[in-house]
Design a protein around this motif. Sequence first.
Motif, PDB file in Angstrom:
ATOM      1  N   ARG A 175      -5.912  -1.074  -7.013  1.00 41.85           N
ATOM      2  CA  ARG A 175      -6.005  -1.429  -5.845  1.00 41.85           C
ATOM      3  C   ARG A 175      -7.316  -2.074  -5.317  1.00 41.85           C
ATOM      4  O   ARG A 175      -8.419  -1.515  -6.069  1.00 41.85           O
ATOM      5  N   ASP A 187       1.862   7.805  -5.976  1.00 33.35           N
ATOM      6  CA  ASP A 187       1.048   9.677  -6.260  1.00 33.35           C
ATOM      7  C   ASP A 187       0.912  10.867  -5.347  1.00 33.35           C
ATOM      8  O   ASP A 187       0.308  11.418  -5.480  1.00 33.35           O
ATOM      9  N   LEU A 206      -2.826  10.945   2.062  1.00 31.63           N
ATOM     10  CA  LEU A 206      -3.418  10.295   1.528  1.00 31.63           C
ATOM     11  C   LEU A 206      -3.244   9.243   2.254  1.00 31.63           C
ATOM     12  O   LEU A 206      -4.334   8.573   1.747  1.00 31.63           O
ATOM     13  N   LEU A 207      -2.159   8.652   2.548  1.00 30.62           N
ATOM     14  CA  LEU A 207      -2.296   7.780   3.824  1.00 30.62           C
ATOM     15  C   LEU A 207      -4.160   7.720   4.306  1.00 30.62           C
ATOM     16  O   LEU A 207      -4.967   7.037   4.805  1.00 30.62           O
ATOM     17  N   GLU A 211       0.696  -0.912  -0.004  1.00 31.92           N
ATOM     18  CA  GLU A 211       0.302   0.016  -0.165  1.00 31.92           C
ATOM     19  C   GLU A 211       0.696   1.360   0.245  1.00 31.92           C
ATOM     20  O   GLU A 211       0.644   1.941  -1.126  1.00 31.92           O
ATOM     21  N   VAL A 220       1.105   4.189  -2.839  1.00 33.34           N
ATOM     22  CA  VAL A 220       1.121   5.602  -2.118  1.00 33.34           C
ATOM     23  C   VAL A 220       1.762   6.778  -3.200  1.00 33.34           C
ATOM     24  O   VAL A 220       2.006   7.392  -2.546  1.00 33.34           O
ATOM     25  N   LYS A 236      -6.462   9.681   3.952  1.00 34.21           N
ATOM     26  CA  LYS A 236      -7.302   9.854   2.663  1.00 34.21           C
ATOM     27  C   LYS A 236      -8.170   8.305   2.408  1.00 34.21           C
ATOM     28  O   LYS A 236      -8.793   7.910   2.264  1.00 34.21           O
ATOM     29  N   LYS A 237      -7.323   7.751   2.573  1.00 29.49           N
ATOM     30  CA  LYS A 237      -7.387   6.212   2.561  1.00 29.49           C
ATOM     31  C   LYS A 237      -7.990   5.090   3.888  1.00 29.49           C
ATOM     32  O   LYS A 237      -8.308   3.988   3.640  1.00 29.49           O
ATOM     33  N   GLY A 238      -7.700   5.846   4.948  1.00 33.61           N
ATOM     34  CA  GLY A 238      -8.186   5.430   5.929  1.00 33.61           C
ATOM     35  C   GLY A 238      -7.087   5.278   6.895  1.00 33.61           C
ATOM     36  O   GLY A 238      -7.852   4.624   8.279  1.00 33.61           O
ATOM     37  N   TYR A 239      -6.521   5.474   6.701  1.00 33.72           N
ATOM     38  CA  TYR A 239      -5.437   5.160   7.672  1.00 33.72           C
ATOM     39  C   TYR A 239      -4.900   6.323   8.693  1.00 33.72           C
ATOM     40  O   TYR A 239      -5.297   7.193   8.648  1.00 33.72           O
ATOM     41  N   SER A 282      -8.749  -1.727  -1.110  1.00 34.20           N
ATOM     42  CA  SER A 282      -9.090  -1.679   0.119  1.00 34.20           C
ATOM     43  C   SER A 282      -8.288  -2.630   1.176  1.00 34.20           C
ATOM     44  O   SER A 282      -7.960  -3.280   0.899  1.00 34.20           O
ATOM     45  N   TYR A 283      -7.576  -1.772   1.914  1.00 35.51           N
ATOM     46  CA  TYR A 283      -6.671  -2.701   3.345  1.00 35.51           C
ATOM     47  C   TYR A 283      -7.390  -3.777   3.674  1.00 35.51           C
ATOM     48  O   TYR A 283      -7.566  -4.929   3.922  1.00 35.51           O
TER      49      TYR A 283
END
Length: 415
Positions: free
Chosen positions: A286, A169, A179-180, A162, A166, A182-185, A288-289
């Motif tokens: 891609r 981008d 960005l992390l 992951e 990231v 925004k991905k829910g991290y 999701s985690y």
Amino acid sequence: MTNPEKTEQSFFVSAINCLTAESAFDEMMNTKIRFGKTSGVQGFHIIQSFAPGEVTPEQAHSIGQEFCKRLLGDRFEAVIGTHLDKSHLHNHIIVNSVSHIDGKKYHSSYQHYYREIRKVSDELCAEYHLKVIDPKDHGKHYAVWKAEKAGKPTLSQMLRDEIDLVIRDCFDFPDFLNLLEKKGYAVSRNPNRKYLTVRPPGAKRNFRLDRLGEGYTVEDIKRRIQEQQRAILEGRISAYQPLPVRHYRLAGSWQHTRKKKITGFYALYLRYVYLLRRYKRPTRKRISYEMRREVIRLERYQAQFLYLHEHGISTTEQLAMRQAQIEQEIQQRTERRQPLYTKRRYEPNEEIKEMLTREIDQQTTALRELRKERKLCKQIANQVPGIQQNLREFEAKRTSKQKEVMKHEYQRRNR
């Protein structure tokens, strides 16, 4: 452990806090029965190895005895067997999980290994002028080691993948952190903390970036981002690489036949396993985690799917009925096995005793399989709601994405 082909001579087998090595098993069992602690962990297995040629068999066994005396004192019973079947001599030590002094359980943990077991062994090796291993890094968690050995992805590997995506981008390190998030991290931005940690969505613990391996420390990530931006400016790589779109044309006609409708748990697992197997294929798409984590569990879901199919289980009622049958059979076999132990203990005839042992082993093997099946049923019952929720979210995202694609296509056509 006391195999003659490995120990060669009987004096390479001895016992600590027991009368003899031959009576150690009965003494350990009597300790458990006396304190009413016959369930749970029965014992602990410790292996103490030496470099080839640095000790004699007598020295290796003597060190094993001294190791047990220092580690266990007079509280726990143990058996020591020195094996000579390898180029490196090594001791196998079996420790009773219950103290014969006060009935307390032996405490075993990761910290206990480093602070007690390894410490005592290293001190003994230093006293005998033997090699002491000085590891450069921490040992791997057993689950990580097992997954890597089997060639399966791990949570750490998923996080590294992951991070790689990231980095492609982002423009700088703050952008990387944004960005992390925004991905829910969950990203720790506390300046008072020495190490940067992130927690993937749905995960129960944080991950330190510096422990993910080479190329994933804060300094390494900053360097990789700078190198990527430099390569983009020099034209060596493209700033945006769209995924290839493939179109297929099928010739001929399909024959439509009415098939039996699949419903219930069977249909649910069939859909979910199909979805996870599709995501497991090598692809640049891609995901999701949470879905990556589910892909790791694909083999577990496949086993559950095959179990449901084999036993014709499709509803909650059928699953509960199967669980009740398993519980009843476990109880019957346990009651059937219990008196066999008493008969074997007081049986003077060795042939009859061996026959009783074989019967006990058969019942034990059957009970072990039944308990595995019971555990599998409980897993299915607990995981069905989560699978249903994951599928609903997947379908909602796919529908939303299709609408967005149709909207963009409509806008493009009407420009």
